[in-house]
Design a protein around this motif. Structure first.
Motif, short mmCIF file in Angstrom:
data_model
loop_
_atom_site.label_atom_id
_atom_site.label_comp_id
_atom_site.label_asym_id
_atom_site.label_seq_id
_atom_site.Cartn_x
_atom_site.Cartn_y
_atom_site.Cartn_z
N ALA A 60 0.83 -1.20 0.00
CA ALA A 60 0.00 0.00 0.00
C ALA A 60 0.87 1.25 0.00
O ALA A 60 1.99 1.24 0.51
CB ALA A 60 -0.92 0.01 1.22
N PHE A 61 0.31 2.31 -0.55
CA PHE A 61 1.00 3.60 -0.62
C PHE A 61 0.04 4.72 -0.26
O PHE A 61 -1.11 4.74 -0.72
CB PHE A 61 1.52 3.85 -2.05
N ASP A 62 0.52 5.67 0.53
CA ASP A 62 -0.21 6.90 0.81
C ASP A 62 0.41 7.99 -0.05
O ASP A 62 1.64 8.12 -0.10
CB ASP A 62 -0.12 7.27 2.30
N LEU A 63 -0.43 8.76 -0.71
CA LEU A 63 0.03 9.77 -1.66
C LEU A 63 -0.56 11.14 -1.32
O LEU A 63 -1.54 11.23 -0.60
CB LEU A 63 -0.42 9.39 -3.08
N ALA A 64 0.01 12.18 -1.91
CA ALA A 64 -0.57 13.51 -1.80
C ALA A 64 -1.91 13.51 -2.55
O ALA A 64 -2.06 12.77 -3.53
CB ALA A 64 0.37 14.55 -2.42
N PRO A 65 -2.87 14.30 -2.12
CA PRO A 65 -4.16 14.36 -2.84
C PRO A 65 -3.96 14.78 -4.29
O PRO A 65 -3.08 15.60 -4.59
CB PRO A 65 -4.94 15.43 -2.08
N GLY A 66 -4.76 14.20 -5.18
CA GLY A 66 -4.70 14.59 -6.58
C GLY A 66 -4.82 13.42 -7.53
O GLY A 66 -5.13 12.30 -7.13
N GLU A 67 -4.55 13.70 -8.80
CA GLU A 67 -4.59 12.68 -9.84
C GLU A 67 -3.25 11.96 -9.90
O GLU A 67 -2.20 12.59 -9.80
CB GLU A 67 -4.91 13.32 -11.19
N HIS A 68 -3.31 10.64 -10.09
CA HIS A 68 -2.10 9.83 -10.12
C HIS A 68 -2.19 8.78 -11.21
O HIS A 68 -3.28 8.35 -11.59
CB HIS A 68 -1.88 9.12 -8.77
N VAL A 69 -1.02 8.35 -11.69
CA VAL A 69 -0.92 7.25 -12.64
C VAL A 69 -0.03 6.20 -12.01
O VAL A 69 1.11 6.48 -11.64
CB VAL A 69 -0.33 7.72 -13.99
N VAL A 70 -0.56 4.99 -11.88
CA VAL A 70 0.17 3.87 -11.29
C VAL A 70 0.45 2.84 -12.39
O VAL A 70 -0.42 2.56 -13.21
CB VAL A 70 -0.67 3.19 -10.19
N ARG A 71 1.67 2.31 -12.40
CA ARG A 71 2.02 1.21 -13.30
C ARG A 71 2.73 0.13 -12.51
O ARG A 71 3.58 0.43 -11.69
CB ARG A 71 2.93 1.68 -14.43
N VAL A 72 2.36 -1.10 -12.77
CA VAL A 72 3.09 -2.26 -12.27
C VAL A 72 3.90 -2.77 -13.45
O VAL A 72 3.33 -3.06 -14.52
CB VAL A 72 2.13 -3.34 -11.74
N ILE A 73 5.21 -2.86 -13.28
CA ILE A 73 6.10 -3.18 -14.40
C ILE A 73 6.88 -4.45 -14.07
O ILE A 73 7.58 -4.52 -13.05
CB ILE A 73 7.09 -2.03 -14.64
#
Length: 97
Positions: A60-73
């Motif tokens: 799990a990850f906590d991020l700053a509020p906003g739009e995000h793009v996640v990729r599993v590579i």
């Protein structure tokens, strides 16, 4: 869940708005390693090789509020991604009078 082809560089991505996400994956002796990239930056590498099958492993990850793009590579070997988990935003309607 989805399996990669076994080729390094295979990826699965998701765009979302929020502050937290989880990647749920499978561990197994026949599986390899993958990286989790958020907004163009690799945040973690995960070794999914394990002595026996384990379903429901997660990171799990906590991020700053906003739009995000996640990729599993995929980095090495085949990987198996079970799910992306993203908490719903608070959509409670305001009290109307």
């Amino acid at each position: 869940y989805m399996y990669s082809s076994g080729a390094a560089g295979d990826s699965l991505g998701l765009s979302f708005t929020g502050t937290r996400f989880e990647v749920v994956y499978v561990m197994h002796p026949a599986l390899g390693r993958f990286a989790i990239e958020v907004d163009g930056q690799i945040l973690r590498e995960v070794n999914a090789a394990h002595t026996e099958a384990v379903f429901g492993a997660w990171v799990a990850f906590d991020l700053a509020p906003g739009e995000h793009v996640v990729r599993v590579i995929a980095l090495e070997g085949t990987i198996a991604v079970d799910a992306f988990a993203i908490p719903l935003l608070d959509v409670t309607p305001e009290n109307e009078n």
